[in-house]
Design a protein around this motif. Structure first.
Motif, PDB file in Angstrom:
ATOM      1  N   ASN A   1      47.453  42.150  42.946  1.00  0.00           N
ATOM      2  CA  ASN A   1      46.353  42.131  41.969  1.00  0.00           C
ATOM      3  C   ASN A   1      45.495  43.394  42.059  1.00  0.00           C
ATOM      4  OD1 ASN A   1      47.404  39.624  41.564  1.00  0.00           O
ATOM      5  ND2 ASN A   1      45.509  38.485  41.896  1.00  0.00           N
ATOM      6  N   ILE A   2      45.252  43.845  43.279  1.00  0.00           N
ATOM      7  CA  ILE A   2      44.399  45.029  43.457  1.00  0.00           C
ATOM      8  C   ILE A   2      45.078  46.271  42.870  1.00  0.00           C
ATOM      9  CG2 ILE A   2      43.211  46.483  45.172  1.00  0.00           C
ATOM     10  CD1 ILE A   2      41.985  43.716  44.904  1.00  0.00           C
ATOM     11  N   ARG A   3      46.394  46.224  42.809  1.00  0.00           N
ATOM     12  CA  ARG A   3      47.112  47.349  42.186  1.00  0.00           C
ATOM     13  C   ARG A   3      46.893  47.396  40.672  1.00  0.00           C
ATOM     14  NH1 ARG A   3      50.812  50.576  44.862  1.00  0.00           N
ATOM     15  NH2 ARG A   3      51.279  49.978  46.996  1.00  0.00           N
ATOM     16  N   HIS A   4      46.369  46.321  40.104  1.00  0.00           N
ATOM     17  CA  HIS A   4      46.006  46.361  38.682  1.00  0.00           C
ATOM     18  C   HIS A   4      44.684  47.090  38.457  1.00  0.00           C
ATOM     19  CE1 HIS A   4      48.983  43.062  38.167  1.00  0.00           C
ATOM     20  NE2 HIS A   4      49.089  43.555  36.958  1.00  0.00           N
ATOM     21  N   GLY A   5      43.897  47.250  39.520  1.00  0.00           N
ATOM     22  CA  GLY A   5      42.578  47.850  39.344  1.00  0.00           C
ATOM     23  C   GLY A   5      42.324  48.989  40.313  1.00  0.00           C
TER      24      GLY A   5
ATOM     25  N   HIS B   1      45.254  51.171  41.247  1.00  0.00           N
ATOM     26  CA  HIS B   1      46.052  51.472  40.064  1.00  0.00           C
ATOM     27  C   HIS B   1      46.770  52.819  40.183  1.00  0.00           C
ATOM     28  CE1 HIS B   1      46.483  52.603  35.742  1.00  0.00           C
ATOM     29  NE2 HIS B   1      46.654  51.311  35.583  1.00  0.00           N
TER      30      HIS B   1
END
Lengths: 306, 306
Positions: free
Chosen positions: B167-171, B174
């Motif tokens: 999920n943190i890779r979505h923000g 990124h």
């Protein structure tokens, strides 16, 4: 060290048991399986009662093979799927969040949903998570007001947390300098972390100069509408320079710091922020007085209740 | 838009009024001035009653000019200074935190203290902030256990937040790929954010493979002793591969993903973690059962009370 033992299959692999042949007993019992954003267990039981795990198909071919079954499953809960998608889209506006996707520089990134969501945490805390974005020149009093605000919220039993630009440079943003792209990245990361805090239900107060409108707007775009509260600490440059609490203006004037906001780098005042706290004209407001103005805004806009 | 007006000097500049000539009336009244980590107002009133603002001298020459006065002020509250320094050092072990310093790639970084500290937030939440670091192979069930844990904590009225690697890779992350240095940076940033959540008083649950001991140890080093709780989800590779919930093992075996943990990149099992949750031998533990083991640890170690 605590050690817990449990065996492998069938129960171990049952965590993510394949569901091509219909909802498995495991999925039915534990609500563990999710198919393209649809909680399969939701067909039988309510969503919040179970641990769910996002799941998507490995290959296009496999997905097509089970297409008719998937279509059948989708029908009864289509409305729910839309609602879930919208909910997540609102929390992460501007982002397309497929279950498995390529994100930025990374591939095959799955989105994991959890049964405990922002609204549950807000209920627990009896407040709404949001970001109070303090922006203004160096020496305008951002950190002081952030502290006053945090103290006032705490006295009301509300949980807040300050992300101070300088402090974050001791940790998360340790690798960033003050050159233009690093300053922008500094703001981006703090915006992303603030979003996480708001999602956690916390009233997150950020305190950093953030001189450019585009950087602030990018952070605003990360949050659901209304949850990014931009507060402009509007103190004239000459006042900030007279204060010069860190001695930085003096260094900048002496040419020892380059690209210093207000001296040889511009500060773009917010064009449509939620609150302006001014140090102009007559009257004398203490940091606590200013904090109370923000508190009033939060109260009026429902952020101090669930 | 709310606009609050207040005038410039003397009150505006009084936020950070110079105190070379002794504690100013403003410093005395509002407790705003700090000198090299010493809350000047603390000489007269208790620390928690005021908004304080860290402050340091711009130049060495100026500092020396006021040295005798500074020395005089230091004497009565030397013990307090040490106590404050130790407190902050414990919260940020391994870091030297001067008031004004060069940090990483940035210069002139001031540390801002706030009157509302971690222990105040913990009191509010009736829990202790910490990081529960779930580590294990892809498909070992980290996200599922994280969710079960979050649900169980919520049912006890405790605030937790999950930082899921994907999920943190979505923000925030990124911009990071899966190449070695980016994976390491991914873990570092999540460790830093987890530290902030723990400091906020939140029970922060991280869920990412984090295959290397050195990366996990680096994150552990960010937290005060005891507050980093490493949980190894010990599920054999063949079980994870049989589950293959994201189809990634299949892609890795086909050579379509390079450097995949467990296939062509190593997973280093923790050598001294706090909890091991095993999927081996006889017996069958559900994610909820496993979550309860972690809950017991938290309970026994005082994390579920202030």
């Amino acid at each position: 060290m605590i050690t817990a033992k449990a065996p492998p299959p069938p129960c171990a692999s049952g965590f993510f048991r394949k569901i091509e042949s219909g909802p498995s007993p495991v999925a039915e019992t534990l609500g563990l399986a999710k198919l393209r954003g649809i909680n399969v267990a939701g067909l039988y039981r309510s969503r919040r009662s179970f641990v769910s795990h996002a799941r998507s198909k490995p290959t296009k071919a496999k997905e097509n093979a089970g297409a008719s079954l998937i279509d059948d499953w989708l029908k009864p809960i289509k409305a729910k799927e839309d609602s879930d998608t919208e909910e997540r889209a609102a929390a992460f506006p501007g982002k397309n969040l497929p279950q498995m996707s390529n994100v930025g520089n990374a591939t095959n990134i799955l989105w994991h949903d959890c049964p405990i969501q922002k609204q549950d945490r807000q209920q627990l805390l009896q407040q709404k998570g949001c970001v109070i974005w303090l922006t203004g020149l160096s020496g305008s009093g951002k950190s002081t007001i952030a502290c006053a605000l945090s103290r006032s919220l705490h006295s009301r039993g509300k949980l807040s947390y300050i992300l101070d630009g300088d402090n974050i440079r001791h940790g998360l943003n340790h690798d960033l300098s003050f050159k233009a792209e690093d300053r922008s990245e500094n703001i981006r990361r703090i915006g992303e972390v603030a979003k996480l805090f708001a999602d956690a239900g916390v009233i997150c107060i950020t305190s950093l100069i953030s001189p450019y409108q585009k950087d602030r707007d990018a952070c605003r775009a990360l949050l659901p509408k209304g949850d990014f509260i931009e507060v402009f600490i509007d103190v004239p440059l000459q006042v900030c320079e007279a204060r010069d609490p860190k001695g930085l203006y003096k260094l900048a004037r002496a040419g020892k710091i380059k690209g210093f906001t207000g001296i040889d780098d511009p500060y773009e005042p917010p064009c449509s922020c939620e609150i302006v706290l001014q140090q102009k004209g007559n009257g004398c407001k203490s940091p606590s007085d200013m904090a109370e103005i923000v508190i009033s805004y939060l109260e009026e806009n429902g952020y101090l209740r669930a």
